[in-house]
Motif scaffolding. Structure first.
Motif, short mmCIF file in Angstrom:
data_model
loop_
_atom_site.label_atom_id
_atom_site.label_comp_id
_atom_site.label_asym_id
_atom_site.label_seq_id
_atom_site.Cartn_x
_atom_site.Cartn_y
_atom_site.Cartn_z
N GLN A 94 0.83 -1.21 0.00
CA GLN A 94 0.00 0.00 0.00
C GLN A 94 0.86 1.25 0.00
N TYR A 95 1.99 1.19 0.69
CA TYR A 95 2.90 2.34 0.75
C TYR A 95 3.49 2.61 -0.63
N VAL A 96 3.81 1.57 -1.36
CA VAL A 96 4.32 1.72 -2.72
C VAL A 96 3.28 2.42 -3.59
N ILE A 97 2.01 2.00 -3.46
CA ILE A 97 0.94 2.61 -4.24
C ILE A 97 0.82 4.11 -3.93
N GLN A 98 0.87 4.45 -2.64
CA GLN A 98 0.73 5.85 -2.25
C GLN A 98 1.90 6.69 -2.79
N LYS A 99 3.10 6.16 -2.67
CA LYS A 99 4.28 6.89 -3.15
C LYS A 99 4.24 7.05 -4.67
N ALA A 100 3.75 6.04 -5.36
CA ALA A 100 3.64 6.12 -6.82
C ALA A 100 2.62 7.18 -7.21
N LYS A 101 1.51 7.25 -6.50
CA LYS A 101 0.51 8.29 -6.77
C LYS A 101 1.12 9.68 -6.56
N ASP A 102 1.89 9.82 -5.49
CA ASP A 102 2.52 11.11 -5.20
C ASP A 102 3.48 11.51 -6.32
N MET A 103 4.25 10.55 -6.81
CA MET A 103 5.22 10.85 -7.86
C MET A 103 4.54 11.26 -9.17
N GLY A 104 3.41 10.64 -9.45
CA GLY A 104 2.70 10.94 -10.69
C GLY A 104 1.87 12.20 -10.64
N GLN A 105 1.60 12.69 -9.44
CA GLN A 105 0.68 13.81 -9.28
C GLN A 105 1.18 15.08 -9.95
N GLU A 106 2.48 15.36 -9.82
CA GLU A 106 3.04 16.59 -10.39
C GLU A 106 2.86 16.63 -11.91
N LYS A 107 3.12 15.51 -12.57
CA LYS A 107 2.96 15.44 -14.02
C LYS A 107 1.49 15.62 -14.41
N LEU A 108 0.61 14.99 -13.65
CA LEU A 108 -0.81 15.08 -13.97
C LEU A 108 -1.34 16.50 -13.76
N GLU A 109 -0.80 17.20 -12.78
CA GLU A 109 -1.21 18.59 -12.56
C GLU A 109 -0.81 19.47 -13.75
N ARG A 110 0.37 19.21 -14.30
CA ARG A 110 0.81 19.97 -15.46
C ARG A 110 -0.09 19.70 -16.67
N LEU A 111 -0.47 18.45 -16.84
CA LEU A 111 -1.37 18.10 -17.94
C LEU A 111 -2.74 18.74 -17.77
N LYS A 112 -3.20 18.79 -16.53
CA LYS A 112 -4.50 19.39 -16.24
C LYS A 112 -4.52 20.87 -16.60
N LYS A 113 -3.42 21.57 -16.29
CA LYS A 113 -3.33 23.00 -16.61
C LYS A 113 -3.34 23.23 -18.12
N LYS A 114 -2.87 22.25 -18.87
CA LYS A 114 -2.86 22.35 -20.33
C LYS A 114 -4.19 21.95 -20.95
N GLY A 115 -5.14 21.58 -20.08
CA GLY A 115 -6.45 21.19 -20.57
C GLY A 115 -6.54 19.74 -21.00
N VAL A 116 -5.53 18.97 -20.66
CA VAL A 116 -5.55 17.54 -21.01
C VAL A 116 -6.45 16.79 -20.04
N ARG A 117 -7.22 15.89 -20.57
CA ARG A 117 -8.16 15.10 -19.75
C ARG A 117 -7.40 14.30 -18.69
N PRO A 118 -7.86 14.33 -17.43
CA PRO A 118 -7.17 13.58 -16.37
C PRO A 118 -7.08 12.09 -16.70
N ARG A 119 -5.98 11.48 -16.32
CA ARG A 119 -5.75 10.05 -16.53
C ARG A 119 -4.92 9.52 -15.37
N PRO A 120 -4.89 8.21 -15.18
CA PRO A 120 -4.04 7.65 -14.13
C PRO A 120 -2.57 7.93 -14.41
N ALA A 121 -1.78 8.03 -13.35
CA ALA A 121 -0.33 8.15 -13.52
C ALA A 121 0.20 6.87 -14.17
N ARG A 122 1.24 7.02 -14.96
CA ARG A 122 1.81 5.87 -15.66
C ARG A 122 3.26 5.68 -15.27
#
Length: 284
Positions: A94-122
């Motif tokens: 579970q800790y790995v999952i949480q840390k992975a979400k945290d790492m992907g969040q910054e990239k997803l925020e940048r995509l959101k600002k560009k108007g890109v549809r939200p998606r899971p972190a990859r």
């Protein structure tokens, strides 16, 4: 001596990693907690370039806790997130999952600002063979996605795996580099079972491990095998262990291959105790 071991499918896997890297936000690299430096693939470092990375020190339940903590601090000094993982501990997964979400969040925020549809972190999950990657993926996905086994190189193809709605993993085959320039790296990997047991003579691998225990874990060596740190004659060590553990041939002779198998098996199953084969100080 240079140890070479590079099956053709691993060359293909390296090319696939290079091609697919642009599809992911970050990389999760798995290493063996008993040999974190030796089980990192320097060839992949060239491929990954500046892609954000998280390192998982797998099989922490087999490794020396004190040394594992030193490695986590060492990675932190390199500005790399490192987590010690036992795949059979749900809290670790579970800790790995949480840390992975945290790492992907910054990239997803940048995509959101560009108007890109939200998606899971990859994330791309990589590691050398037999480090526990397939088992971890099955735990993350909470179902059997990939084959597991104690033979190096079970995974042979790439596939995408969904981890709930949190993130998506691109699995890759375990990749070894073409050759080990440092002989000791090959011996460490052979000891923990990362490379196939027929690459190096198993009595040589067992002798390497006995010498390591004599220097770094003498009490574990004496407790398990009744061998002290001051015994220099490896033949004497093997004779003692072979007699004690019944590794005999017809006529009462010691079977040294069987003795070596006993020594290595006791390490890999943690019957000797929790042992780590290298510390950050050894690579600096």
């Amino acid at each position: 001596m240079t140890i070479q071991w590079f099956p053709g499918h691993m060359a293909k896997a390296k090319r696939q990693v290079e091609e697919k890297l642009k599809l992911v936000d970050f990389v999760i690299e798995l290493v063996d907690a008993r040999a974190p430096y030796s089980s990192q693939n320097p060839m992949l470092h060239q491929v990954l370039q500046q892609k954000p990375k998280m390192v998982l020190l797998m099989k922490r339940d087999l490794a020396d806790d004190g040394v594992t903590n030193k490695w986590i601090s060492w990675y932190k000094e390199q500005d790399i997130e490192a987590i010690a993982v036992n795949v059979d501990d749900p809290k670790d997964v579970q800790y790995v999952i949480q840390k992975a979400k945290d790492m992907g969040q910054e990239k997803l925020e940048r995509l959101k600002k560009k108007g890109v549809r939200p998606r899971p972190a990859r994330a791309m999950i990589i590691g050398i063979p037999n480090v526990g990657k397939s088992t971890l993926i099955n735990r993350l996905a909470k179902k059997k996605i990939t084959k597991t086994g104690d033979r190096p190189g079970v995974t042979t193809a790439q596939q995408w795996i969904k981890v709930k709605k949190d993130f998506e993993l691109l699995d890759t085959p375990g990749i070894l580099w073409p050759k080990f320039e440092e002989e000791i790296v090959g011996y460490r990997l052979a000891t923990i079972g990362t490379i196939k047991d027929n690459i190096l003579p198993i009595p040589d691998v067992a002798a390497f491990f006995i010498r390591f225990l004599q220097e770094h874990y003498p009490s574990l060596l004496q407790e398990r095998f009744g061998v002290t740190a001051d015994v220099d004659d490896m033949g004497e060590v093997f004779d003692h262990i072979g007699t004690k553990r019944g590794c005999l041939e017809s006529g009462g002779n010691i079977n040294y291959d069987k003795v070596a198998e006993v020594i290595i098996r006791d390490l890999r199953s943690a019957k000797i105790g929790r042992v780590t084969l290298e510390t950050p100080d050894m690579i600096q």
